[in-house]
Design a protein around this motif. Structure first.
Motif, PDB file in Angstrom:
ATOM      1  N   LEU A   1      41.278-100.433 -44.679  1.00 25.68           N
ATOM      2  CA  LEU A   1      39.998-101.077 -44.434  1.00 25.68           C
ATOM      3  C   LEU A   1      38.964 -99.983 -44.196  1.00 25.68           C
ATOM      4  O   LEU A   1      39.217 -99.052 -43.433  1.00 25.68           O
ATOM      5  N   TYR A   2      37.856-100.074 -44.821  1.00 28.32           N
ATOM      6  CA  TYR A   2      36.812 -99.058 -44.671  1.00 28.32           C
ATOM      7  C   TYR A   2      35.712 -99.570 -43.750  1.00 28.32           C
ATOM      8  O   TYR A   2      35.494-100.767 -43.613  1.00 28.32           O
ATOM      9  N   GLU A   3      35.034 -98.636 -43.089  1.00 27.47           N
ATOM     10  CA  GLU A   3      33.949 -98.989 -42.183  1.00 27.47           C
ATOM     11  C   GLU A   3      32.680 -99.303 -42.976  1.00 27.47           C
ATOM     12  O   GLU A   3      32.456 -98.753 -44.036  1.00 27.47           O
ATOM     13  N   LYS A   4      31.877-100.200 -42.431  1.00 28.13           N
ATOM     14  CA  LYS A   4      30.568-100.511 -42.988  1.00 28.13           C
ATOM     15  C   LYS A   4      29.525-100.143 -41.950  1.00 28.13           C
ATOM     16  O   LYS A   4      29.770-100.237 -40.747  1.00 28.13           O
ATOM     17  N   GLU A   5      28.352 -99.772 -42.424  1.00 22.82           N
ATOM     18  CA  GLU A   5      27.266 -99.407 -41.522  1.00 22.82           C
ATOM     19  C   GLU A   5      26.945-100.563 -40.577  1.00 22.82           C
ATOM     20  O   GLU A   5      26.909-101.716 -40.988  1.00 22.82           O
ATOM     21  N   ASN A   6      26.733-100.260 -39.319  1.00 20.26           N
ATOM     22  CA  ASN A   6      26.404-101.206 -38.246  1.00 20.26           C
ATOM     23  C   ASN A   6      27.568-102.081 -37.802  1.00 20.26           C
ATOM     24  O   ASN A   6      27.413-102.876 -36.889  1.00 20.26           O
ATOM     25  N   ALA A   7      28.733-101.975 -38.419  1.00 20.12           N
ATOM     26  CA  ALA A   7      29.884-102.782 -38.003  1.00 20.12           C
ATOM     27  C   ALA A   7      30.607-102.065 -36.863  1.00 20.12           C
ATOM     28  O   ALA A   7      31.003-100.911 -36.996  1.00 20.12           O
ATOM     29  N   THR A   8      30.743-102.747 -35.744  1.00 17.74           N
ATOM     30  CA  THR A   8      31.476-102.175 -34.608  1.00 17.74           C
ATOM     31  C   THR A   8      32.858-102.804 -34.478  1.00 17.74           C
ATOM     32  O   THR A   8      33.722-102.273 -33.796  1.00 17.74           O
ATOM     33  N   VAL A   9      33.061-103.945 -35.136  1.00 18.62           N
ATOM     34  CA  VAL A   9      34.357-104.621 -35.162  1.00 18.62           C
ATOM     35  C   VAL A   9      34.635-105.024 -36.601  1.00 18.62           C
ATOM     36  O   VAL A   9      33.759-105.545 -37.290  1.00 18.62           O
ATOM     37  N   MET A  10      35.852-104.756 -37.047  1.00 20.35           N
ATOM     38  CA  MET A  10      36.249-105.110 -38.405  1.00 20.35           C
ATOM     39  C   MET A  10      37.729-105.451 -38.389  1.00 20.35           C
ATOM     40  O   MET A  10      38.425-105.154 -37.424  1.00 20.35           O
ATOM     41  N   GLY A  11      38.200-106.084 -39.445  1.00 19.58           N
ATOM     42  CA  GLY A  11      39.612-106.400 -39.495  1.00 19.58           C
ATOM     43  C   GLY A  11      39.967-107.246 -40.688  1.00 19.58           C
ATOM     44  O   GLY A  11      39.170-107.436 -41.607  1.00 19.58           O
ATOM     45  N   VAL A  12      41.194-107.752 -40.657  1.00 15.06           N
ATOM     46  CA  VAL A  12      41.734-108.567 -41.735  1.00 15.06           C
ATOM     47  C   VAL A  12      42.382-109.807 -41.128  1.00 15.06           C
ATOM     48  O   VAL A  12      43.064-109.717 -40.110  1.00 15.06           O
ATOM     49  N   VAL A  13      42.160-110.949 -41.752  1.00 14.36           N
ATOM     50  CA  VAL A  13      42.865-112.178 -41.408  1.00 14.36           C
ATOM     51  C   VAL A  13      43.855-112.416 -42.540  1.00 14.36           C
ATOM     52  O   VAL A  13      43.456-112.512 -43.703  1.00 14.36           O
ATOM     53  N   SER A  14      45.148-112.484 -42.190  1.00 14.02           N
ATOM     54  CA  SER A  14      46.164-112.590 -43.234  1.00 14.02           C
ATOM     55  C   SER A  14      47.205-113.654 -42.922  1.00 14.02           C
ATOM     56  O   SER A  14      47.351-114.102 -41.785  1.00 14.02           O
ATOM     57  N   CYS A  15      47.915-114.028 -43.985  1.00 17.34           N
ATOM     58  CA  CYS A  15      49.043-114.955 -43.902  1.00 17.34           C
ATOM     59  C   CYS A  15      50.071-114.475 -44.910  1.00 17.34           C
ATOM     60  O   CYS A  15      49.728-114.260 -46.081  1.00 17.34           O
ATOM     61  N   ASP A  16      51.281-114.283 -44.457  1.00 22.60           N
ATOM     62  CA  ASP A  16      52.353-113.784 -45.325  1.00 22.60           C
ATOM     63  C   ASP A  16      51.957-112.501 -46.044  1.00 22.60           C
ATOM     64  O   ASP A  16      52.265-112.305 -47.219  1.00 22.60           O
ATOM     65  N   GLY A  17      51.212-111.642 -45.367  1.00 20.72           N
ATOM     66  CA  GLY A  17      50.834-110.347 -45.915  1.00 20.72           C
ATOM     67  C   GLY A  17      49.661-110.363 -46.869  1.00 20.72           C
ATOM     68  O   GLY A  17      49.293-109.324 -47.416  1.00 20.72           O
ATOM     69  N   LYS A  18      49.046-111.530 -47.074  1.00 19.03           N
ATOM     70  CA  LYS A  18      47.903-111.640 -47.982  1.00 19.03           C
ATOM     71  C   LYS A  18      46.670-112.086 -47.197  1.00 19.03           C
ATOM     72  O   LYS A  18      46.758-112.932 -46.308  1.00 19.03           O
ATOM     73  N   GLY A  19      45.503-111.553 -47.566  1.00 19.06           N
ATOM     74  CA  GLY A  19      44.258-111.914 -46.905  1.00 19.06           C
ATOM     75  C   GLY A  19      43.890-113.369 -47.131  1.00 19.06           C
ATOM     76  O   GLY A  19      44.161-113.930 -48.190  1.00 19.06           O
ATOM     77  N   VAL A  20      43.279-113.976 -46.114  1.00 18.42           N
ATOM     78  CA  VAL A  20      42.839-115.366 -46.197  1.00 18.42           C
ATOM     79  C   VAL A  20      41.317-115.365 -46.304  1.00 18.42           C
ATOM     80  O   VAL A  20      40.624-114.870 -45.416  1.00 18.42           O
ATOM     81  N   GLN A  21      40.798-115.907 -47.388  1.00 16.34           N
ATOM     82  CA  GLN A  21      39.359-115.922 -47.652  1.00 16.34           C
ATOM     83  C   GLN A  21      38.659-117.053 -46.911  1.00 16.34           C
ATOM     84  O   GLN A  21      39.200-118.138 -46.721  1.00 16.34           O
ATOM     85  N   GLY A  22      37.415-116.784 -46.480  1.00 14.47           N
ATOM     86  CA  GLY A  22      36.549-117.817 -45.928  1.00 14.47           C
ATOM     87  C   GLY A  22      36.779-118.178 -44.475  1.00 14.47           C
ATOM     88  O   GLY A  22      36.284-119.197 -44.007  1.00 14.47           O
ATOM     89  N   VAL A  23      37.517-117.358 -43.726  1.00 15.55           N
ATOM     90  CA  VAL A  23      37.767-117.641 -42.313  1.00 15.55           C
ATOM     91  C   VAL A  23      36.564-117.160 -41.496  1.00 15.55           C
ATOM     92  O   VAL A  23      36.137-116.013 -41.631  1.00 15.55           O
ATOM     93  N   ALA A  24      36.010-118.035 -40.656  1.00 17.35           N
ATOM     94  CA  ALA A  24      34.889-117.657 -39.801  1.00 17.35           C
ATOM     95  C   ALA A  24      35.403-116.779 -38.659  1.00 17.35           C
ATOM     96  O   ALA A  24      36.398-117.096 -38.015  1.00 17.35           O
ATOM     97  N   VAL A  25      34.704-115.660 -38.439  1.00 11.69           N
ATOM     98  CA  VAL A  25      35.035-114.709 -37.374  1.00 11.69           C
ATOM     99  C   VAL A  25      33.777-114.511 -36.550  1.00 11.69           C
ATOM    100  O   VAL A  25      32.683-114.342 -37.099  1.00 11.69           O
ATOM    101  N   SER A  26      33.915-114.535 -35.213  1.00 12.35           N
ATOM    102  CA  SER A  26      32.737-114.440 -34.354  1.00 12.35           C
ATOM    103  C   SER A  26      33.025-113.625 -33.101  1.00 12.35           C
ATOM    104  O   SER A  26      34.163-113.563 -32.639  1.00 12.35           O
ATOM    105  N   ASP A  27      31.971-113.041 -32.568  1.00 19.82           N
ATOM    106  CA  ASP A  27      32.041-112.377 -31.262  1.00 19.82           C
ATOM    107  C   ASP A  27      31.292-113.197 -30.215  1.00 19.82           C
ATOM    108  O   ASP A  27      31.020-112.734 -29.125  1.00 19.82           O
ATOM    109  N   GLY A  28      30.965-114.431 -30.548  1.00 15.42           N
ATOM    110  CA  GLY A  28      30.219-115.296 -29.655  1.00 15.42           C
ATOM    111  C   GLY A  28      28.723-115.247 -29.907  1.00 15.42           C
ATOM    112  O   GLY A  28      27.981-116.113 -29.456  1.00 15.42           O
ATOM    113  N   THR A  29      28.271-114.236 -30.614  1.00 14.93           N
ATOM    114  CA  THR A  29      26.860-114.105 -30.977  1.00 14.93           C
ATOM    115  C   THR A  29      26.718-114.060 -32.492  1.00 14.93           C
ATOM    116  O   THR A  29      25.925-114.788 -33.074  1.00 14.93           O
TER     117      THR A  29
END
Length: 182
Positions: A1-29
């Motif tokens: 996973l590569y860093e993007k400008e201004n991103a302080t948190v990044m990651g992957v959501v996966s199932c059975d070793g494959k990424g899951v598209q369209g999952v909402a991720v939030s820090d509350g803001t």
């Protein structure tokens, strides 16, 4: 996973070793969705709140991997002292949710005698009366499909927070946390 400008948190959501598209991720803001490979980036202001968490909204047909029977792997604490982009990954598993049961509890305020508002025996009552009934009903419902339990808040009183933190509740490493009355 590569860093993007201004991103302080990044990651992957996966199932059975494959990424899951369209999952909402939030820090509350901030809120973002995972890309075609299950990757996300958030420009979280990690010094903004006293407690910082990142969480996912679990898509239909999936559930989070459980730890000790608690679906705690849909959220994680952000390290406020980090000077780099933190990688926080989430793992899901597929589940047939065509029929399920949702059990909800709120305002248990279990103190186990640690506060002035509850009797000394509320932990015992919770452990010996309420939890067995709750578990029995959940077991009966399993024949219909998955059973999910949600505690909507106020598990304990603020007077107990110095002794019982969110980490105690989440990890229950001591076996002392009143909500579980271990």
């Amino acid at each position: 996973l590569y860093e993007k400008e201004n991103a302080t948190v990044m990651g992957v959501v996966s199932c059975d070793g494959k990424g899951v598209q369209g999952v909402a991720v939030s820090d509350g803001t901030n809120v973002t969705k995972t890309d075609a490979f299950g990757r996300y980036w958030l420009p979280s202001n990690i010094t903004h709140h006293e407690f910082n968490f990142v969480h996912i909204s679990i898509p239909s047909g999936y559930e989070p991997v459980q730890r000790k029977g608690i679906a705690s792997t849909y959220w994680a604490e952000i390290d406020k002292t980090a000077s780099y982009a933190q990688q926080i990954d989430f793992t899901l598993r597929k589940v047939d949710q065509s029929n399920y049961t949702l059990l909800v509890i709120a305002d248990s305020h279990v103190m186990g005698g640690y506060g002035k508002f509850q009797a000394d025996d509320d932990c015992t009552l919770y452990r010996e009366s309420f939890l067995p009934k709750w578990r029995s009903y959940a077991e009966q419902c399993k024949a219909q499909g998955p059973v999910y339990g949600v505690h909507a808040g106020d598990m304990t009183q603020s007077e107990a927070w110095k002794k019982y933190s969110i980490a105690n509740f989440r990890d229950d490493t001591t076996g002392e946390f009143p909500i579980f009355c271990a």
